[in-house]
Write an enzyme that holds these catalytic residues in place. Structure first.
Site, PDB file in Angstrom:
ATOM      1  N   ASN A  97     -25.291 -80.792  72.398  1.00  0.00           N
ATOM      2  CA  ASN A  97     -25.967 -81.924  73.026  1.00  0.00           C
ATOM      3  C   ASN A  97     -26.869 -82.630  72.021  1.00  0.00           C
ATOM      4  O   ASN A  97     -27.476 -81.995  71.166  1.00  0.00           O
ATOM      5  CB  ASN A  97     -26.790 -81.459  74.232  1.00  0.00           C
ATOM      6  CG  ASN A  97     -25.927 -80.733  75.254  1.00  0.00           C
ATOM      7  OD1 ASN A  97     -24.709 -80.922  75.283  1.00  0.00           O
ATOM      8  ND2 ASN A  97     -26.535 -79.881  76.062  1.00  0.00           N
ATOM      9  N   HIS A 156     -23.673 -81.092  66.982  1.00  0.00           N
ATOM     10  CA  HIS A 156     -23.153 -82.469  66.987  1.00  0.00           C
ATOM     11  C   HIS A 156     -24.252 -83.472  66.694  1.00  0.00           C
ATOM     12  O   HIS A 156     -24.135 -84.649  67.028  1.00  0.00           O
ATOM     13  CB  HIS A 156     -22.470 -82.778  68.326  1.00  0.00           C
ATOM     14  CG  HIS A 156     -21.185 -82.024  68.503  1.00  0.00           C
ATOM     15  ND1 HIS A 156     -20.605 -81.819  69.736  1.00  0.00           N
ATOM     16  CD2 HIS A 156     -20.380 -81.404  67.607  1.00  0.00           C
ATOM     17  CE1 HIS A 156     -19.479 -81.112  69.587  1.00  0.00           C
ATOM     18  NE2 HIS A 156     -19.334 -80.848  68.304  1.00  0.00           N
ATOM     19  N   GLY A 178     -22.629 -74.245  80.071  1.00  0.00           N
ATOM     20  CA  GLY A 178     -22.376 -75.661  80.336  1.00  0.00           C
ATOM     21  C   GLY A 178     -21.485 -76.355  79.344  1.00  0.00           C
ATOM     22  O   GLY A 178     -21.733 -77.503  78.980  1.00  0.00           O
TER      23      GLY A 178
HETATM   24  N1  APR Z   1     -24.091 -76.131  85.523  1.00  0.00           N
HETATM   25  C1  APR Z   1     -23.056 -75.475  84.939  1.00  0.00           C
HETATM   26  N2  APR Z   1     -21.968 -76.104  84.422  1.00  0.00           N
HETATM   27  C2  APR Z   1     -21.941 -77.451  84.508  1.00  0.00           C
HETATM   28  C3  APR Z   1     -22.979 -78.211  85.098  1.00  0.00           C
HETATM   29  C4  APR Z   1     -24.088 -77.480  85.619  1.00  0.00           C
HETATM   30  N3  APR Z   1     -25.130 -78.100  86.210  1.00  0.00           N
HETATM   31  N4  APR Z   1     -22.649 -79.528  85.022  1.00  0.00           N
HETATM   32  C5  APR Z   1     -21.444 -79.583  84.398  1.00  0.00           C
HETATM   33  N5  APR Z   1     -21.025 -78.347  84.094  1.00  0.00           N
HETATM   34  C6  APR Z   1     -19.825 -77.952  83.360  1.00  0.00           C
HETATM   35  C7  APR Z   1     -18.613 -78.823  83.577  1.00  0.00           C
HETATM   36  O1  APR Z   1     -17.863 -78.347  84.691  1.00  0.00           O
HETATM   37  C8  APR Z   1     -17.859 -78.635  82.258  1.00  0.00           C
HETATM   38  O2  APR Z   1     -17.046 -77.465  82.301  1.00  0.00           O
HETATM   39  O3  APR Z   1     -20.150 -78.099  81.983  1.00  0.00           O
HETATM   40  C9  APR Z   1     -18.972 -78.415  81.239  1.00  0.00           C
HETATM   41  C10 APR Z   1     -19.245 -79.644  80.404  1.00  0.00           C
HETATM   42  O4  APR Z   1     -18.110 -79.881  79.608  1.00  0.00           O
HETATM   43  P1  APR Z   1     -17.977 -81.271  78.798  1.00  0.00           P
HETATM   44  O5  APR Z   1     -18.314 -82.392  79.697  1.00  0.00           O
HETATM   45  O6  APR Z   1     -16.639 -81.246  78.124  1.00  0.00           O
HETATM   46  O7  APR Z   1     -19.138 -81.194  77.719  1.00  0.00           O
HETATM   47  P2  APR Z   1     -19.120 -80.396  76.353  1.00  0.00           P
HETATM   48  O8  APR Z   1     -18.361 -79.121  76.482  1.00  0.00           O
HETATM   49  O9  APR Z   1     -20.511 -80.321  75.874  1.00  0.00           O
HETATM   50  O10 APR Z   1     -18.296 -81.408  75.392  1.00  0.00           O
HETATM   51  C11 APR Z   1     -18.208 -81.077  74.035  1.00  0.00           C
HETATM   52  O11 APR Z   1     -17.269 -83.236  73.573  1.00  0.00           O
HETATM   53  O12 APR Z   1     -17.196 -85.542  73.799  1.00  0.00           O
HETATM   54  C12 APR Z   1     -17.644 -84.501  73.007  1.00  0.00           C
HETATM   55  O13 APR Z   1     -19.457 -84.678  71.537  1.00  0.00           O
HETATM   56  C13 APR Z   1     -19.142 -84.509  72.886  1.00  0.00           C
HETATM   57  O14 APR Z   1     -20.582 -82.596  72.489  1.00  0.00           O
HETATM   58  C14 APR Z   1     -19.567 -83.114  73.335  1.00  0.00           C
HETATM   59  C15 APR Z   1     -18.275 -82.319  73.212  1.00  0.00           C
END
Ligand code: APR
Length: 263
Positions: free
Chosen positions: A112, A129, A197
């Protein structure tokens, strides 16, 4: 309390080098949309995702166009980044900071860019990132606090004379080697990895848990615990030992309380 949370608390309390890995899911309860969840930015606006994939090349070919885009369009540029600067940490962030204050968590490696772990009081954070709070020079690797630049003149220039970009890693952009190296040594050294998350689909970050799982002999056995709203490839491939399924803001506080009680 759920037995899975109790067991995870026992693992954390007994650990000697626990680390936390986080993704956008820990910030959704602060009002920052994630990317691939049901209301994620990429889920609801595939065009924004396609644009995001061009961003690094745009910077390399035309830094002024990059900055005009970053300071202009919704859901990607300063609207998205400016929104991140207004939000506050949620109970999930505070629970992670508390686990560090208890001496259990030694490092938090986050994808994040919102700076919410530091706002909650976590001190050792690796920004895998990058972060919207800084600018970075690709030529000499220098980083500068964003507020030192007015962004009137575009592109902002490094002291070495080359153009600066946000210290945010865009798709296709290499992870800064200082952060990559530090993250990998944490993955090799930890005996508990708490993954919160993240959909665990973006590499090379998503390779860190497998690196911990598959490290050679002579390393402590590792317990990999996921806290996520949904199962991920780490769950399905058995790289994580367990999934505490639910919201990080609801699971992490009782987890930290129970770990504190066991210390
Ligand atoms: N509690 C637990 N899990 C959650 C919550 C919550 N309140 N809200 C969302 N989630 C889960 C979602 O279901 C999903 O599985 O968190 C996960 C978020 O996944 P992504 O949206 O893909 O985010 P992330 O894994 O950080 O993405 C990685 O992708 O686009 C790039 O640079 C961006 O750093 C990011 C990277």
């Amino acid at each position: 309390m759920d037995e899975l949370i109790r067991q995870a608390a026992r693992d954390l309390a007994a650990s000697s080098h626990a680390i936390v890995l986080t993704g956008a899911g820990v910030s959704t309860e602060s009002g920052v949309a994630d990317f691939r969840g049901p209301k994620g930015i990429w889920t609801t606006n595939p065009r924004a995702e396609a644009q995001a994939y061009q961003r690094y090349d745009t910077f390399l070919s035309d830094p002024v166009a990059y900055w005009k885009e970053m300071l202009g369009t919704v859901g990607s540029g300063s609207d998205f980044y400016a929104q991140m600067r207004q939000v506050a940490p949620n109970p999930g962030h505070h629970a992670i900071a508390r686990l560090e204050q208890l001496g259990i968590v030694k490092c938090t490696i986050t994808q994040n860019v919102d700076g919410l772990h530091e706002k909650a009081g976590t001190r050792r954070v690796l920004h895998y990132h990058g972060t919207v709070e800084k600018l970075r020079c690709l030529s000499c690797g220098s980083r500068f606090a964003l507020e030192k630049y007015s962004l009137e003149e575009l592109p902002p220039l490094c002291t070495c004379g080359r153009p600066l970009k946000y210290d945010v890693v865009h798709f296709g952009e290499p992870i800064p080697s200082d952060v990559m190296d530090a993250s990998e040594s944490e993955a090799m050294e930890c005996d508990v990895m708490l993954i919160c998350g993240t959909s665990a689909v973006v590499y090379p970050f998503a390779a860190l848990p497998a690196m911990a799982r598959r490290r050679g002999p002579g390393r402590p056995a590792v317990k990999i615990i996921e806290v996520n709203a949904e199962p991920t490839p780490l769950t399905r491939q058995g790289i994580s030992d367990c999934l505490l399924q639910g919201r990080t803001g609801e699971i992490l506080p009782p987890l930290a309380d129970e770990a504190a009680r066991l210390l």
